[in-house]
Motif scaffolding. Structure first.
Motif, PDB file in Angstrom:
ATOM      1  N   ALA A   7      18.948   3.730  -1.306  1.00 26.11           N
ATOM      2  CA  ALA A   7      17.677   3.239  -1.844  1.00 26.11           C
ATOM      3  C   ALA A   7      16.957   4.231  -2.755  1.00 26.11           C
ATOM      4  CB  ALA A   7      16.755   2.813  -0.715  1.00 26.11           C
ATOM      5  N   HIS A   8      17.629   5.333  -3.113  1.00 27.61           N
ATOM      6  CA  HIS A   8      16.958   6.174  -4.115  1.00 27.61           C
ATOM      7  C   HIS A   8      17.924   7.014  -4.930  1.00 27.61           C
ATOM      8  CE1 HIS A   8      13.403   7.872  -6.010  1.00 27.61           C
ATOM      9  NE2 HIS A   8      14.085   9.003  -6.062  1.00 27.61           N
ATOM     10  N   LEU A   9      18.188   6.569  -6.147  1.00 26.68           N
ATOM     11  CA  LEU A   9      19.022   7.339  -7.066  1.00 26.68           C
ATOM     12  C   LEU A   9      18.375   7.328  -8.456  1.00 26.68           C
ATOM     13  CD1 LEU A   9      22.634   6.136  -6.130  1.00 26.68           C
ATOM     14  CD2 LEU A   9      21.560   8.301  -5.496  1.00 26.68           C
ATOM     15  N   LEU A 140      10.094   2.257  -9.902  1.00 25.76           N
ATOM     16  CA  LEU A 140       9.420   3.265 -10.734  1.00 25.76           C
ATOM     17  C   LEU A 140       8.921   4.383  -9.832  1.00 25.76           C
ATOM     18  CD1 LEU A 140       8.268   4.045 -13.564  1.00 25.76           C
ATOM     19  CD2 LEU A 140       6.207   2.751 -12.941  1.00 25.76           C
ATOM     20  N   GLU A 141       9.422   5.600 -10.049  1.00 26.64           N
ATOM     21  CA  GLU A 141       8.993   6.743  -9.225  1.00 26.64           C
ATOM     22  C   GLU A 141       7.890   7.493  -9.963  1.00 26.64           C
ATOM     23  OE1 GLU A 141      11.938   9.758  -8.161  1.00 26.64           O
ATOM     24  OE2 GLU A 141      10.724  10.193  -6.368  1.00 26.64           O
ATOM     25  N   GLY A 142       6.658   7.368  -9.460  1.00 26.87           N
ATOM     26  CA  GLY A 142       5.499   7.908 -10.165  1.00 26.87           C
ATOM     27  C   GLY A 142       5.088   6.898 -11.225  1.00 26.87           C
ATOM     28  N   THR A 204       6.694   7.084  -0.736  1.00 26.96           N
ATOM     29  CA  THR A 204       7.241   8.425  -0.952  1.00 26.96           C
ATOM     30  C   THR A 204       6.398   9.199  -1.975  1.00 26.96           C
ATOM     31  OG1 THR A 204       9.428   7.509  -0.550  1.00 26.96           O
ATOM     32  CG2 THR A 204       9.341   9.689  -1.550  1.00 26.96           C
ATOM     33  N   HIS A 205       6.155  10.466  -1.660  1.00 22.51           N
ATOM     34  CA  HIS A 205       5.415  11.408  -2.514  1.00 22.51           C
ATOM     35  C   HIS A 205       3.895  11.238  -2.466  1.00 22.51           C
ATOM     36  CE1 HIS A 205       8.865  13.396  -4.317  1.00 22.51           C
ATOM     37  NE2 HIS A 205       9.376  12.236  -4.676  1.00 22.51           N
ATOM     38  N   LEU A 206       3.369  10.256  -1.703  1.00 24.36           N
ATOM     39  CA  LEU A 206       1.907  10.144  -1.591  1.00 24.36           C
ATOM     40  C   LEU A 206       1.361  11.322  -0.783  1.00 24.36           C
ATOM     41  CD1 LEU A 206       1.412   6.326  -0.845  1.00 24.36           C
ATOM     42  CD2 LEU A 206       0.731   7.534  -2.932  1.00 24.36           C
ATOM     43  N   SER A 225      11.314   5.226   0.431  1.00 26.91           N
ATOM     44  CA  SER A 225      12.691   5.176  -0.089  1.00 26.91           C
ATOM     45  C   SER A 225      13.496   6.438   0.181  1.00 26.91           C
ATOM     46  CB  SER A 225      12.677   4.876  -1.585  1.00 26.91           C
ATOM     47  OG  SER A 225      12.097   5.957  -2.299  1.00 26.91           O
ATOM     48  N   HIS A 226      12.844   7.614   0.144  1.00 20.70           N
ATOM     49  CA  HIS A 226      13.592   8.858   0.399  1.00 20.70           C
ATOM     50  C   HIS A 226      12.680   9.849   1.110  1.00 20.70           C
ATOM     51  CE1 HIS A 226      11.819   9.157  -3.590  1.00 20.70           C
ATOM     52  NE2 HIS A 226      12.133  10.417  -3.754  1.00 20.70           N
ATOM     53  N   HIS A 227      12.857   9.919   2.422  1.00 20.03           N
ATOM     54  CA  HIS A 227      11.892  10.618   3.263  1.00 20.03           C
ATOM     55  C   HIS A 227      12.532  11.090   4.559  1.00 20.03           C
ATOM     56  CE1 HIS A 227       7.739  11.243   2.526  1.00 20.03           C
ATOM     57  NE2 HIS A 227       7.494  10.050   2.058  1.00 20.03           N
TER      58      HIS A 227
HETATM   59 ZN   LIG Z   1      11.420  11.731  -5.218  1.00 26.43          ZN
END
Ligand SMILES: [Zn+2]
Length: 360
Positions: A7-9, A140-142, A204-206, A225-227
């Protein structure tokens, strides 16, 4: 070979900013980078489309990713100098995914029908796995690159289905990893619009404050997704036990991440080696175990490897050469006492349950 979902690439980032032709085998990509030193992970990449097929990774969540950097003097190299430039980069990334679709390398998954069709096709053993396109759900990451909220609808139109409002450092919609503090007013508006469109929120990243706020304001499907777990590797980038329980209550699935510093305490980027810290694929299962103990089941853990997310074998489990080695988790999980049903859930069933519910 069991079907696997990652789930995260950051595939398009590798294609465009690392100049990697991901339609080639990993060995060829490494060979093409021999002698290069512009990035730390040159010649050490682990991900390509043939390698995903070899590992049975038939579906991925693939990112668009580009940050806006308001203070280039303070944070050199941390992003583009305007949101419009960041938007343009995400559009180049989208164009790369679409070129992969045209070449039969990938296929975009945007709804329940395309998901079920893809699963049926992938499980059809009469066609060769080498010929099967890798499915991708666009994320969308960020969110910096959304110039304003009218761009969200535009992005939904081309198939964007998940957003993590934050990334590293300051963000126009949410502060990210390394910072603290709440969402911005635009970030709150973004969540309302994502709700309206039925999009998935990636927490993720919050920041911790952003996480709290987002879970209250957003009513739709939520994933991480990646944690990995803060209890095992203390850092704000990781999820606390309380956060894990709140996510589980919301039906979230958490993608276990293979970045070595998030797996073992004390691992220092660019200094430590995975071997020195005993980081192997089994280390990820320690994090799975922790989540399963907390939630009382194995329904919330899955894979969000983040492999080649700006690091290579120098910062990945020492027993992983390429992403195809994710298949070794099958035996490792069974050895740890996970039932066949739990392993199937971790490999694909948990993400599929999530997507089917989100898109029903
Ligand atoms: Zn990341």
């Amino acid at each position: 070979m069991p079907f696997l979902i990652d789930a995260h690439l950051d595939l398009a980032l590798n294609a465009l900013e690392w100049n990697r032709d991901l339609s080639r085998p990993v060995a060829q990509i490494r060979e093409a980078e021999r002698g290069m030193s512009d990035k730390i992970d040159r010649g050490r990449g682990t991900v390509s489309l043939p390698e995903l097929r070899r590992g049975g990774v038939g579906l991925v969540v693939a990112t668009q990713i580009a940050r806006f950097n308001e203070r280039p003097n303070q944070f050199p190299g941390a992003g583009f100098n305007s949101p419009a430039q960041a938007w343009a980069m995400t559009q180049a990334q989208r164009a790369w995914y679409e070129a992969m679709v045209d070449l039969g390398e990938m296929t975009q998954i945007t709804d329940l029908a395309s998901l079920e069709n893809h699963l049926t096709f992938w499980q059809d053993e009469t066609s060769l796995v080498e010929k099967k396109p890798v499915g991708y759900v666009l994320s969308l990451e960020g969110a910096d690159s959304l110039i304003d909220l009218s761009y969200l609808e535009k992005a939904y139109g081309y198939g964007l289905r998940a957003i993590g409002p934050a990334h590293y450092g300051p963000g126009r919609y949410a502060p990210g990893t390394g910072l603290s503090g709440p969402l911005t007013p635009a970030g709150r508006e973004l969540l309302r619009e994502m709700d309206r469109l039925g999009m998935i929120l990636d927490v993720t990243h919050l920041t911790d404050e952003g996480f709290d706020e987002a879970l209250v304001l957003f009513h739709g499907p939520v994933w991480a997704s990646h944690h990995n777990c803060r209890a095992l590797v203390p850092h704000q980038r990781q999820l606390s036990d309380e956060q894990i329980l709140r996510l589980a209550e919301r039906g979230a699935v958490l993608g276990g991440c293979l970045d070595a510093w998030m797996l073992a305490p004390g691992f220092t980027q660019r200094k430590s080696t995975p071997a020195d810290f005993g980081v192997t694929l089994a280390t990820l299962i320690d994090h799975f175990d922790h989540i399963c103990q907390l939630t009382g089941n194995a329904r919330h853990v899955a894979i969000g490897s983040d492999l080649d997310g700006t690091f290579g074998t120098e910062q990945s489990p020492s027993d992983l050469d390429t992403i195809a080695d994710l298949q070794n988790l099958n035996g490792l999980l069974k050895n740890r006492g996970y039932s066949p049903e739990d392993v199937a859930g971790i490999f694909s069933g948990n993400w599929l349950r999530f997507l089917r519910k989100a898109w029903d």
